[in-house]
Design a protein around this motif. Structure first.
Motif, mmCIF file in Angstrom:
data_model
loop_
_atom_site.group_PDB
_atom_site.id
_atom_site.type_symbol
_atom_site.label_atom_id
_atom_site.label_comp_id
_atom_site.label_asym_id
_atom_site.label_seq_id
_atom_site.Cartn_x
_atom_site.Cartn_y
_atom_site.Cartn_z
ATOM 1 N N MET A 854 67.085 71.668 18.621
ATOM 2 C CA MET A 854 67.403 69.998 18.923
ATOM 3 C C MET A 854 68.400 69.698 17.725
ATOM 4 O O MET A 854 68.172 70.131 16.500
ATOM 5 N N GLU A 855 69.320 68.921 17.947
ATOM 6 C CA GLU A 855 69.973 68.243 16.998
ATOM 7 C C GLU A 855 70.169 66.754 17.039
ATOM 8 O O GLU A 855 70.590 66.456 18.046
ATOM 9 N N GLY A 856 69.847 66.195 15.865
ATOM 10 C CA GLY A 856 69.778 64.669 16.202
ATOM 11 C C GLY A 856 69.151 64.169 17.551
ATOM 12 O O GLY A 856 69.696 63.235 17.833
ATOM 13 N N GLY A 857 68.056 65.079 17.816
ATOM 14 C CA GLY A 857 67.295 64.500 18.898
ATOM 15 C C GLY A 857 67.795 65.050 20.307
ATOM 16 O O GLY A 857 67.014 64.858 21.279
ATOM 17 N N LEU A 858 68.870 65.749 20.337
ATOM 18 C CA LEU A 858 69.455 66.198 21.513
ATOM 19 C C LEU A 858 69.299 67.563 21.525
ATOM 20 O O LEU A 858 69.629 68.203 20.465
ATOM 21 N N PRO A 859 69.230 68.159 22.563
ATOM 22 C CA PRO A 859 69.403 69.481 22.827
ATOM 23 C C PRO A 859 70.755 70.040 22.532
ATOM 24 O O PRO A 859 71.654 69.413 22.713
ATOM 25 N N LEU A 860 70.724 71.138 21.865
ATOM 26 C CA LEU A 860 72.126 71.609 21.378
ATOM 27 C C LEU A 860 73.093 71.555 22.251
ATOM 28 O O LEU A 860 74.186 71.179 21.871
ATOM 29 N N HIS A 861 72.858 71.967 23.424
ATOM 30 C CA HIS A 861 74.133 72.159 24.306
ATOM 31 C C HIS A 861 74.695 70.805 24.489
ATOM 32 O O HIS A 861 75.777 70.835 25.094
ATOM 33 N N LYS A 862 73.756 69.809 24.135
ATOM 34 C CA LYS A 862 74.611 68.452 24.782
ATOM 35 C C LYS A 862 75.273 67.983 23.508
ATOM 36 O O LYS A 862 75.682 66.808 23.692
ATOM 37 N N VAL A 863 75.110 68.685 22.357
ATOM 38 C CA VAL A 863 75.758 67.903 20.995
ATOM 39 C C VAL A 863 77.167 68.201 21.096
ATOM 40 O O VAL A 863 77.733 69.502 21.302
ATOM 41 N N PRO A 864 78.225 67.399 21.182
ATOM 42 C CA PRO A 864 79.527 67.840 21.184
ATOM 43 C C PRO A 864 79.983 68.803 20.029
ATOM 44 O O PRO A 864 79.615 68.659 18.890
ATOM 45 N N HIS A 865 80.713 69.656 20.248
ATOM 46 C CA HIS A 865 81.261 70.938 19.382
ATOM 47 C C HIS A 865 80.161 71.576 18.924
ATOM 48 O O HIS A 865 80.618 72.658 17.829
ATOM 49 N N LEU A 866 79.143 71.694 19.152
ATOM 50 C CA LEU A 866 78.277 72.614 18.512
ATOM 51 C C LEU A 866 77.626 73.633 19.471
ATOM 52 O O LEU A 866 77.399 73.392 20.567
ATOM 53 N N GLN A 867 77.764 74.825 19.133
ATOM 54 C CA GLN A 867 77.522 75.909 20.127
ATOM 55 C C GLN A 867 76.486 76.873 19.338
ATOM 56 O O GLN A 867 77.080 77.427 17.762
#
Ligand code: BGC
Length: 901
Positions: A854-867
């Motif tokens: 998770m990043e910033g409380g969101l699953p990674l695939h939901k965070v813009p620009h992060l893969q």
């Protein structure tokens, strides 16, 4: 505080804030971008130069330059004028074409530029032999004709100077003009003295000290290594309101007199008789006699390159101890370098003495034997006029304990302060973790640097040595460059190294070199040891990697090539280095009894470093676009590796030299084929285990030991070594109360007895090279040699047994990189990462399955620009732009398989 979306700050010229006295044909500017958005990159910049800080009159404008370069930007096609101050401001555009406001103005001011020919002044000196150990004063008086708009002093000395203008000390720097090989290079400094001048009559004067130039230097009890006449060269340029300029020069009209400094010597200390004090206005005619003009070259004078030595901090003593022998001793609580300043009241003519020591012996008595010939003694005779305050001028001491002799019965600790002096490098990092002992180790490493970066990188700051040992510098440079910005420091020292390099390419054991000028000479073998001489290659390369300094590489390229050529010419096999004197794995614990040299075959060490240096020279050739050289060094490297394998690896792939250091070097320098490499990895683990999970390495093997273990799948073993508390280990000395890093793993032995006094420093940074591993592996902040200076940054935290959390940061040329990790309950991990603007990078999260990140409380695939990508070592690798990131995930259990896409 409101931060605009895109802003420019942290303006630097040649690494420095508003430098004055630059003699650089094309000064380089660096700046940092600040943005509240992620993924900020610079797409273009504009620089304007002006003669005023309000930029009314632009003298040069780069226009909009399409480039992401924001460090070491040369002002192409523009030539600065000598003695001129230029104000600069910068604005940038980001990828979305958003434009920043202009930065605040910063400035740089040029020096004499053509220093060889620019000096009109004469070298002046006090009359020979008159005040042999005393520090003379030199003085002149002058009248100002009208209103002054600005004034500069350009000054240097043979020896050390302390300038006074109208009874005020000029400048905040000490040990000027610094230490160089004075026969070849001598730095001058520039001071802005506009505010120190007064209407009408003025008095300008200088104390001259022996310093490194003519005081004691080296363990042979020699003096006058570089010369026997301290002298001053000075020009004062006064600009009047009507536009005219008046110049005052050091010349035969100056006068000289003795001073209250009766003796001052780097090793010996200082003797001061306050009864002899007179102020600069004193006009007793018999006291001042004419100076002598000295014939001495000015061809060697260069502008100040390093940051100055300044008073960096003050320490309060933590206790007053009465030792079993009855001595009264101050405990500064920290092994420090500098001096003690004190207040005292008493009778005229009474003398007090302060002696300095690093440790108390096991009975608690004051111990100075390890200082060898360095007296480190301050003697002060009172003038008897109420409270007197004193601090020395041209000497420094390495100490934690101060023995007070002749002081009154009652001592007030507030009357004493430890003044810490070192080259004023910017602190660039911080490291904290869950282990107080490791935090203390980090503290000790930092204080090792504070104590030993006093204009040159010294081995130790206390005994009669304090020399720029090349090997020690090479071993510690990467750690040093994490801890502080060492760019100008090593730029200067590497020029010294180049100046002292032999015609055959050999490198002295220490720089500045003392050999050239000694009466007897040191014989032919006193230079060019493997791992010491390699400083010529390793140091510039490290500065390049840490600060992206290509100019330094270009400047040092010839010296690097000459060093490897020197090796090439030794012995009868151009691909092995098996001749000459070498320090080997200095102080390795596997040495024969009574030897300082570890068991690792010296030819092995020498050939391994030969290969390593050539591999670096090849890389430098590539950076500098020297294609033919690159091919040549690639081939030379192949030959050396082949010869190394024939000589030191059995046909079955076993290393013929069975020491930890040999395995570490072969692995770190990539000298083995795949089969031998795996054997060496396994064998290294075994060698460490056979030593009871302890190290046996010396100066050469230790810096690479933990990095190699972490790189080769023995990361937990590296942690085990870190956490050992018994001898030999880094924490052994910490548990013994060390506040700096020791020269010997057992400087103080288990039973409290001491290593032989002839070589037992308690402030020797070589083993502090573990600092790099803390930043690079434990916190995981790594540069990328293809995008040096951390333009691309890789964050790869590597937790291990014994630590629950780490918080680290590094202030790179682009801004702050942060990496922190926390092991929470239930196998949860938190990793915080910060990437500065105009930088890209990756983070590698260890022991994780991609789906759980998770990043910033969101699953990674939901965070813009992060893969993220799952790697086979059950790591997740994510490409990052600038910004702050907060990853959380559940650690994969040892046995849990990870699916790779
Ligand atoms: C110094 C070193 C140096 C060594 C040479 C010692 O006296 O203190 O640190 O590298 O000699 O091996």
């Amino acid at each position: 505080m409101f931060i605009p979306m895109l802003a420019i700050n942290h303006l630097r010229c040649e690494y420095k804030v508003n430098p004055i006295g630059l003699d650089v044909k094309s000064p380089r500017l660096s700046w940092q971008l600040q943005s509240d958005q992620r993924n900020c990159v610079q797409s273009a910049y504009q620089i304007q130069l002006s003669l005023t800080d309000c930029h009314e009159q632009t003298v040069w404008d780069s226009g909009k330059v399409i480039s992401d370069q924001s460090i070491h930007v040369e002002l192409a096609g523009w030539e600065p004028q000598a003695r001129t101050r230029y104000y600069y401001r910068i604005r940038v555009w980001d990828a979305a074409e958003e434009q920043s406001a202009w930065s605040a103005a910063a400035f740089f001011e040029m020096g004499l530029m053509d220093s060889k020919n620019a000096w009109q002044a004469d070298w002046i000196t006090s009359r020979p032999d008159e005040h042999d150990t005393a520090c003379p004063r030199l003085r002149t008086t002058f009248e100002l004709k009208q209103e002054v708009t600005c004034a500069r002093i350009y000054v240097t000395a043979l020896g050390l100077y302390e300038l006074h203008l109208n009874n005020k000390r000029v400048g905040q720097d000490y040990f000027t003009p610094g230490w160089t090989s004075y026969g070849k290079r001598l730095q001058y400094r520039v001071y802005d003295v506009t505010d120190l001048l007064q209407a009408g009559g003025n008095i300008l004067g200088a104390y001259l000290g022996d310093g490194w130039y003519k005081g004691h230097l080296g363990w042979k009890k020699e003096k006058r290594i570089f010369g026997d006449q301290a002298a001053l060269l000075l020009e004062l340029h006064v600009h009047y309101a009507d536009g005219t300029v008046e110049t005052l020069l050091s010349d035969g009209d100056w006068k000289t007199a003795s001073s209250a400094i009766c003796m001052s010597d780097i090793y010996m200390g200082e003797t001061y008789d306050a009864r002899l004090e007179t102020d600069w206005t004193d006009n007793t005619s018999t006291r001042w006699s004419p100076v002598d003009v000295l014939e001495y070259t000015k061809d060697i004078i260069v502008a100040q390159e390093n940051v100055p030595v300044t008073r960096v901090q003050e320490l309060e003593p933590i206790a007053l101890i009465t030792t079993p022998q009855g001595d009264r001793v101050l405990d500064m609580g920290q092994n420090m370098v500098g001096w003690v300043k004190f207040n005292i009241e008493g009778e005229q003519g009474h003398t007090v003495e302060l002696r300095h020591a690093e440790i108390l012996d096991h009975e608690g008595n004051f111990y100075t034997e390890n200082l060898r010939g360095a007296a480190q003694s301050i003697r002060y005779t009172l003038k008897g006029e109420g409270v007197e305050s004193y601090e020395p001028h041209f000497t420094f001491q390495g100490f934690r304990y101060v023995k007070l002799i002749g002081f009154a019965e009652s001592i007030n600790l507030d009357d004493f302060r430890g003044v810490v002096l070192h080259s004023d490098m910017e602190r660039t990092s911080d490291f904290q973790c869950s282990s107080p002992l490791v935090n203390q180790l980090h503290h000790n490493i930092l204080w090792g640097q504070k104590g030993n970066f006093l204009d040159v990188p010294t081995d130790c700051p206390q005994r009669d040595e304090r020399l720029g040992w090349t090997g020690d510098a090479q071993m510690f440079i990467r750690t040093a460059s994490y801890l502080m910005n060492t760019g100008p420091f090593f730029t200067k020292w590497l020029r010294d190294l180049q100046a002292d390099q032999g015609e055959d390419g050999g490198i002295p054991f220490f720089v500045p070199d003392l050999r050239s000028s000694t009466s007897e000479g040191w014989g032919d073998t006193s230079h060019s040891s493997a791992a010491w001489g390699d400083a010529a290659v390793i140091c510039p390369w490290t500065i390049y990697e840490m600060y992206g300094d290509v100019r330094l590489l270009a400047e040092q390229y010839d010296s690097m090539k000459r060093w490897v050529h020197y090796i090439h010419e030794q012995g009868n096999n151009p691909y092995l280095w098996n001749t000459g004197f070498h320090f080997g794995d200095w102080l390795g614990l596997d040495s024969k009894p009574d030897s300082y040299i570890g068991a690792t075959d010296k030819d092995f060490v020498a050939t391994a470093f030969y290969a390593y240096s050539v591999s670096l020279v090849r890389k430098v050739a590539a950076v500098l676009g020297q294609g033919e050289d690159e091919a040549y060094y690639a081939k030379l490297h192949d030959h050396i590796v082949t010869a190394f394998r024939e000589e030191f690896v059995t046909p079955a792939g076993k290393l013929a030299v069975p020491t930890q250091t040999a395995h570490v070097l072969a692995l770190h320098f990539e000298l083995l084929d795949a089969k031998a490499r795996q054997r060496a990895i396994d064998q290294l683990g075994k060698l460490v285990a056979d030593a009871g999970n302890h190290l046996t390495t010396g100066f050469v093997g230790t810096p690479y030991l933990n990095p190699v273990l972490s790189e080769t799948g023995h990361h937990d073993l590296a942690y085990t070594l870190l956490f050992q508390e018994d001898y030999p280990s880094w924490l052994y000395q910490v548990t013994k109360g060390a506040t700096t890093v020791w020269e010997h793993w057992d400087g103080i032995k288990e039973d409290g007895s001491l290593w032989s006094a002839d070589m037992n420093s308690f402030n020797h940074y070589a083993y502090g090279a573990i600092g790099e591993w803390l930043y690079r592996y434990v916190a995981g902040i790594r540069s990328d040699e293809k995008s040096p200076g951390f333009h691309v940054v890789h964050i790869e935290p590597q937790p291990g047994p014994g630590l629950d959390w780490v918080e680290a940061s590094l202030d790179t040329m682009y801004g702050r990189v942060g990496s922190s990790w926390y092991r929470r309950k239930n196998n949860e991990m938190e990793v915080h990462v910060t990437i500065p603007a105009n930088v890209t990078g990756t983070v590698v999260l260890p022991g994780v399955s991609l789906q759980t990140v998770m990043e910033g409380g969101l699953p990674l695939h939901k965070v813009p620009h992060l893969q993220g990508v799952q790697t086979k070592e059950s790591h997740v690798k994510i490409d990052l732009g600038s910004g702050s990131y907060h990853f959380t995930y559940k650690c994969v259990e040892e046995s849990e398989p990870v699916t790779i896409k």
